[in-house]
Design an enzyme around this catalytic site. Structure first.
Site, mmCIF file in Angstrom:
data_model
loop_
_atom_site.group_PDB
_atom_site.id
_atom_site.type_symbol
_atom_site.label_atom_id
_atom_site.label_comp_id
_atom_site.label_asym_id
_atom_site.label_seq_id
_atom_site.Cartn_x
_atom_site.Cartn_y
_atom_site.Cartn_z
ATOM 1 N NE ARG A 193 0.146 14.132 3.240
ATOM 2 C CZ ARG A 193 0.253 13.351 2.464
ATOM 3 N NH1 ARG A 193 0.841 13.215 1.163
ATOM 4 N NH2 ARG A 193 -0.382 11.913 2.499
ATOM 5 C CG ASN B 114 -2.113 -1.014 1.171
ATOM 6 O OD1 ASN B 114 -2.617 -0.969 -0.078
ATOM 7 N ND2 ASN B 114 -2.362 -1.870 1.755
ATOM 8 C CG PHE C 255 7.239 -6.677 -3.878
ATOM 9 C CD1 PHE C 255 7.675 -6.916 -5.119
ATOM 10 C CD2 PHE C 255 6.130 -7.399 -3.339
ATOM 11 C CE1 PHE C 255 6.995 -8.015 -5.734
ATOM 12 C CE2 PHE C 255 5.532 -8.248 -4.163
ATOM 13 C CZ PHE C 255 5.843 -8.602 -5.394
ATOM 14 C CD GLU D 49 -6.062 9.013 2.517
ATOM 15 O OE1 GLU D 49 -6.693 8.618 3.527
ATOM 16 O OE2 GLU D 49 -4.977 9.127 2.090
#
Lengths: 693, 530
Positions: A336, A279, A392, A332
């Site tokens: 910023r 993620n 990964f 979401e």
């Protein structure tokens, strides 16, 4: 033998110039190459800005400040005292020791720094205090401008639950299933069951994908709850959690918005961020191959609606999940500057930091929606100090003993906050740089990215360039057929490194042989040594063996001038190159095409290779009964003690590294013989943690 | 051990040759010499993970460059059945000759473990002595590949005499031609003193041992239980005893690395060190070291940085052959090139024991400096030393006389000496570390340098004993002494330079100093405090 060689004199020159006058490089690259809007020097903004961040984003902000004639103040921790951002800034203030909660998150110290330096505004970058409403409030109380949205928007969008309610009210598509503030693990399970599995659990206050866990059943929900609440408490000091429906096989596409304090808002097109691991984004591009103009406009307009609904000002990002039918759901809003903002800058020509500063000062937006173009294509690869062969990417630390960015290439932008000699420490994010390439078309940008990755020199830490290069050259990626599950789908057994085709392997072997011969010949011709044999020895033909992986490849090489003809694995390769044996990069012409190589292989003479079979294999340590730390970090918890019996897969201890908690489990059922770590201890990669019987 | 081999040796290769012509006999002997102790023993040697004496020579030298001598020499022992034909091996238990490494002349002997366990007979010693003598007359290095069970017991004193003959030549050749020993198998008893007398002793991990007496004797005399590996393996000698200068994974790694190492060395004390074509242009290379260095050497912080990280930036292609990397780690010594020229690097290592000088590091440094001085290799010294290590262990161990060795070595050296004070240069250790006063040719200080009798705290306690405000006094001391000026105003450093320019400066100084001529007063030999 190690690969040595060198780029042509020009790039060596660039290399030097780069480090000697870092500042001028930055300005040159940025003002000329990327931004189409011209900075208006008559528009007065601030005299002095403090950047409450570190690393590449601090440097990025400072560059724009310099362009705008604004003085800059850097804050830093003890260990960062000579970091690049500190050197670039006009002033620098130490705000505490290395751990982030004592330095970059230390509001008291940062407020003091603002008072001492008289900074009029603060740019928070991303992460740290960028979405902290408390910080924004304290700044407001002292009359210091926060370069970002106002507290109301931060608060509204910072809370995942509230943000969804607002989004719904603003007629923005939201994810089916819903949410709740969670107190206990059982509550979490109940909520998860109501939504229906799979569900996603994360800290409400957390940005991006950090701390996000996916649960497919009740047990995983409980585990996810435990980890997420711990991380929420340790990273954000706010232990609220979010549980929501997890959309399988989605794309992650986000819309950049830019709004001013006068009710104007723009959408600056999308960024495709589907390539993620655990993620966290790895490769991003703008625009997305997936969106058609209609969907793009729909998403953009919804994003602007949301921004307007919270009276948003400054730059922000509205994240969507897009399913295969181009249905999109609000995920979401990040209040910023995003990590991946450069690709938007590349295709729109806007300097987002400049716009943020203008907006903060109260100026109106310079652009209308129809002024926002999509010029070409931009791709960003996040270059991390991590080992791509472990899940990964597990963090690796160390010192950049050699570091050379591919800035000798055109249409390449590198945002970094480190340089040769910098340390990648356990305290901060392991990102080395953001490598951005762009071109008129996606293919051009991709080809440039391939070149740039090949020209990137990083030594001293393990890095993920092999994985990045593999992603951007993968047929599925090239065709645009990607989702957030790309990596686990393409590499179900984990990333194993590039598998060389026969031709490519031959070329690599041949290059290694040619390099070896060039090095040997140099050793045979010392200057000022009159005692070298004058009896001619034949040195036009060699029989060599190159070890690659487990195999050893025999080859015959003949040389005339700079041309090496190599016979290897039943094929012929012609390598042309004047080797510079001090350069980490190897520019060669192989079978007529130009290549840039970096490799490390062992080359032996035929005799040595034959005799090598007699050499004993050194027996590696038996690892089934010991547990070593897979990465450097801090021990958070030790779940067992000597004498305990552990089952296979049982948690033994938890290591926190770079804000990630990693649970280490037993490889087999066994009794615990001894424990060599305690909670709170710092461990290095490969340190012995636990011995089993 | 040797006896054992004689008795075990049952594969009879040839007996009577009287019916053959001379030509046929020559051929036969040559063939026999090439297989040493026979195929079975060669297989056994391979099984141990070791190469044969000839394979080693071939790997070490350029292809087809080996010129063998004394292939027909046989041992002369006539006792214990040794006189029988089946116990005679053409060439005996050592292969000797000359060859070239990257075209440069070298003399080599390689002991053959397949013949009587490589034991040293009179003939064996004589062969070695012959090539050593030749090496001395022409001025070329000698490389010994040691793999020997020890003395040929059947020969008694003749074998011992052989050792002594070699020792004498080792001593006579010392400082005349470089001598390198590579221990590739057992080397025990008196035999160890030949490697000990040579300039460098390298070992192969897991298959080589060096000790005066083996584990059995140790057990019977001191009642200590110790394995061969613990007593005299590569790890012991490269980390604990300091007998060996480097250890390599296996025979092949060792021999290939030895070739690389050889590239650094001059052929003799009359030859200059070779200059290699440099692809790392010094005029362009302003190193970024300043940044990384400052990261660690922040004003007045006691942080411990790794000197190697900084040294590497100044060298051609960061290529550094470290000598004794795992012994007395508070000093770093090794060979490198700057603008192609071989240099010897000496640097205090602040990461280990703050880089202070102690007994082991002084001896390690001294021996290295003397080698460089003997063989025309310029010495570059990076100074960051808080002083000599205090304590009873050091004083009782004789730090005074051992520290004096390093002082002696630097003072005596007449090769180009370039010194860079990077941070601390405190007390007597400042004098020792190739200071201007010891005839340093070029002495630089970085802006971070502090040359003083001691650190601020200690100094203030003495100068201002009893004074109320120690902190203020300390600040005053720091202001006065914790910077390069006290040394610079007196000319004890020639310049204060930016670290980024260090490589450039050194390269240009080396060029100038290449013609340096300095002669010490005539003496039979100096009396270094051994």
């Amino acid at each position: 033998m190690a690969a040595h060689s060198l780029s042509p004199p020009l790039s060596r020159l660039l290399f030097t110039v780069k480090y000697v006058s870092l500042h001028s490089r930055c300005c040159a690259v940025h003002s000329k190459a990327h931004y189409s809007t011209v900075y208006n020097p008559n528009e007065k903004t601030f005299d002095k800005i403090l950047i409450a961040n570190r690393g590449e984003i601090a440097c990025r902000v400072i560059k724009t400040c310099k362009k705008m004639g604004i003085q800059t103040v850097a804050v830093h921790s003890d260990v960062d005292s000579s970091a690049v951002h500190v050197k670039m800034a006009d002033e620098a203030i130490c705000v505490g020791p290395a751990p982030t909660n004592k330095s970059y998150l230390n509001m008291d110290a940062i407020m003091d720094a603002i008072r001492v330096t008289g900074a009029q505004a603060v740019h928070p970058g991303y992460g740290f205090l960028s979405e902290n409403k408390e910080f924004a409030k304290r700044l407001a109380a002292e009359g210091v401008m926060f370069i970002g949205p106002d507290t109301h928007a931060i608060q509204a969008m910072g809370d995942k639950i509230e943000s969804k309610l607002i989004a719904k009210a603003a007629k923005v598509n939201t994810i089916p299933g819903f949410d709740g503030v969670v107190k206990t693990a059982e509550d979490a399970v109940k909520i998860a069951q109501e939504i229906g599995y799979p569900v996603m659990i994360k800290a409400s206050a957390g940005g991006g994908g950090k701390g996000m866990r996916i649960a497919w059943n009740d047990d995983e929900t409980r585990e996810g709850f435990r980890f997420s609440s711990q991380e929420a408490a340790s990273s954000f000091g706010d232990d609220r959690l979010l549980i929501e429906k997890y959309i399988d096989n989605p794309r992650h596409i986000e819309i950049q918005v830019l709004a001013d304090k006068h009710g104007n808002a723009l959408w600056l097109n999308e960024r495709e961020c589907s390539i993620q691991r655990r993620n966290q984004k790895v490769v991003e591009e703008a625009p997305s191959t997936f969106l058609d103009p209609v969907t793009r406009r729909a998403m953009g307009e919804q994003a602007v609606q949301l921004a307007k609904a919270v009276q948003y000002s400054s730059a922000g990002t509205v994240e969507f999940l897009v399913d295969s039918k181009k249905n999109f759901y609000f995920l979401e809003m990040n209040t910023r500057l995003q990590v991946e903002h450069p690709i938007t800058e590349c295709i729109t020509g806007l300097d987002l930091v400049e716009q943020m500063i203008r907006v903060a000062k109260g100026y109106q937006l310079q652009h209308k929606q129809e002024d926002i173009p999509i010029n070409g294509w931009a791709i960003e690869s996040r270059v991390y100090a991590e080992d791509p062969y472990k899940s990964f990417g597990l963090p690796s630390i160390g010192r950049l003993s050699q570091y050379q960015e591919p800035l000798n290439l055109s249409n390449v932008r590198v945002d970094s906050g480190i340089q040769e000699g910098s340390d990648i420490s356990i305290y901060y994010d392991p990102m080395i740089s953001k490598l951005v390439t762009y071109g008129a078309t996606r293919n051009e940008a991709l080809a440039k990215m391939e070149d740039a990755l090949d020209n990137y020199v990083i030594r001293g830490v393990t890095h993920n360039i092999p994985l990045l290069r593999e992603i951007i050259t993968h047929p599925r990626f090239i065709s645009g057929d990607i989702s957030t599950n790309f990596l686990p789908e393409v590499y179900p057994d984990g990333f194993k490194g590039h598998q060389l085709e026969v031709d490519a392997r031959r070329e690599l072997l041949a290059s290694a042989a040619a390099l070896y011969i060039a090095a040997q010949l140099r050793s045979q011709k010392p200057y000022l040594c009159y005692r070298v044999s004058t009896i001619p020895v034949k040195c036009t033909h060699w029989e060599l063996c190159v070890e690659l992986g487990k195999g050893c490849h025999a080859m015959e090489v003949t040389k005339s001038g700079d041309v090496y003809n190599v016979e290897v694995d039943g094929g012929k390769v012609e390598v042309i190159g004047a080797f510079n044996l001090a350069s980490p990069l190897l520019p060669l012409t192989i079978n007529g095409s130009d290549r840039m190589l970096q490799f490390k292989v062992r080359v032996l003479s035929k005799l040595a290779s034959e005799l090598n079979s007699y050499m004993p294999e050194k027996v590696p340590e038996d690892t089934s009964s010991i547990l070593r730390s897979p990465m450097p970090g801090t021990v958070v918890a030790v779940s067992i003690k000597p004498g305990d019996t552990v089952a296979e897969g049982q948690e033994i201890c938890v290591i926190e590294a770079m804000k990630m908690q990693n649970s280490l489990t037993a490889a087999r059922q066994a009794k615990v013989k001894s424990v060599h770590c305690k909670p709170g201890e710092t461990v290095g990669e490969g340190d012995l943690l636990v011995e089993l019987q | 051990l040797a006896l054992l081999y004689t008795n075990l040796h049952r594969d009879c290769r040839w007996y009577s040759v009287s019916h053959l012509s001379v030509r046929e006999r020559i051929e036969k002997k040559r063939k026999a010499a090439l297989v040493g102790g026979g195929q079975k023993r060669i297989d056994a040697q391979h099984k141990r993970g070791k190469l044969t004496a000839r394979e080693r020579v071939e790997l070490l030298l350029d292809p087809e460059s080996f010129v063998e001598s004394d292939m027909f020499v046989e041992h002369r022992c006539s006792d214990f059945g040794m006189e029988e034909d089946r116990n005679k091996f053409p060439g005996d238990s050592v292969v000797t000759g000359r060859g070239r490494i990257n075209g440069r002349l070298v003399y080599v002997f390689s002991q053959d473990f397949t013949v009587f366990g490589g034991s040293l007979s009179g003939a064996h010693a004589q062969k070695i002595c012959k090539i050593m003598d030749q090496a001395m007359t022409v001025g070329a290095p000698v490389i010994g590949l040691n793999d020997s069970g020890g003395a040929r017991i059947q020969e008694g004193v003749e074998s011992l005499a052989g050792y002594a003959d070699i020792f004498l030549r080792n001593v006579m050749a010392s400082g005349v031609v470089p001598q390198i020993s590579l221990i590739m198998g057992p080397c025990a008893g008196g035999a160890v003193y030949s490697p000990a007398l040579t300039d460098f002793t390298f070992m192969v991990k897991d298959t080589s041992y060096l000790f005066i007496t083996g584990p059995d004797v140790v057990k019977s005399v001191t009642n200590e239980d110790v394995t061969q590996e613990e007593l005299g393996g590569a790890k012991t000698h490269t980390t604990v005893s300091g007998v060996a200068h480097h250890a390599f994974e296996n025979d092949i790694e060792a021999l290939l690395n030895l070739r690389e190492f050889f590239n650094f060395l001059p052929l003799s004390n009359q030859d200059p060190a070779p200059i290699r074509e440099c692809h790392d242009p010094s005029q362009l290379k302003l190193t970024t070291c300043w940044t990384s260095f400052k990261q660690y050497v922040h004003e007045h912080t006691p942080s411990l940085y790794n000197i190697c990280n900084n040294i590497f930036h100044f060298l051609d292609a960061k290529d550094f052959f470290e000598i004794m990397p795992n012994y007395a780690k508070n000093i770093v010594v090794g060979f490198a090139r700057m603008n192609g020229r071989t240099v010897g690097i000496v640097g205090n290592q602040p990461k280990v024991a703050s880089g202070c000088l102690d007994i082991n590091s002084s001896v390690k440094g001294a021996r290295f400096v003397r080698f460089c001085d003997a063989f025309n290799i310029p010495i570059i010294t990076f100074v960051d030393v808080p002083g000599f290590l205090p304590g009873t262990a050091q004083e009782y161990g004789g730090i005074i006389r051992h520290g004096a060795k390093l002082l002696f070595a630097f003072a005596e050296a007449t090769v180009p000496k370039i010194t860079i004070i990077t941070r601390k240069a405190y007390g007597g250790a400042y004098d020792v570390m190739s200071s201007k006063h010891l005839r340093g040719d070029v002495n630089y200080a970085w802006p971070t340098a502090e040359v003083a009798v001691m650190g601020a705290k200690g100094a203030v306690q003495i100068i201002f004993r009893g004074k109320e405000n120690q902190a203020e006094a300390e600040a005053e001391y720091v202001d006065k002494f914790a910077n390069p000026f006290p040394a610079a105003v007196r000319g004890f450093v020639d310049d204060i330079i930016e670290p980024a320019t260090t490589r450039k400066k050194i390269c240009s100084d080396l060029e100038v100093l290449a013609s340096k001529k300095q002669v010490n007063p005539w003496k039979k030999h100096a009396n270094i405090p051994l």
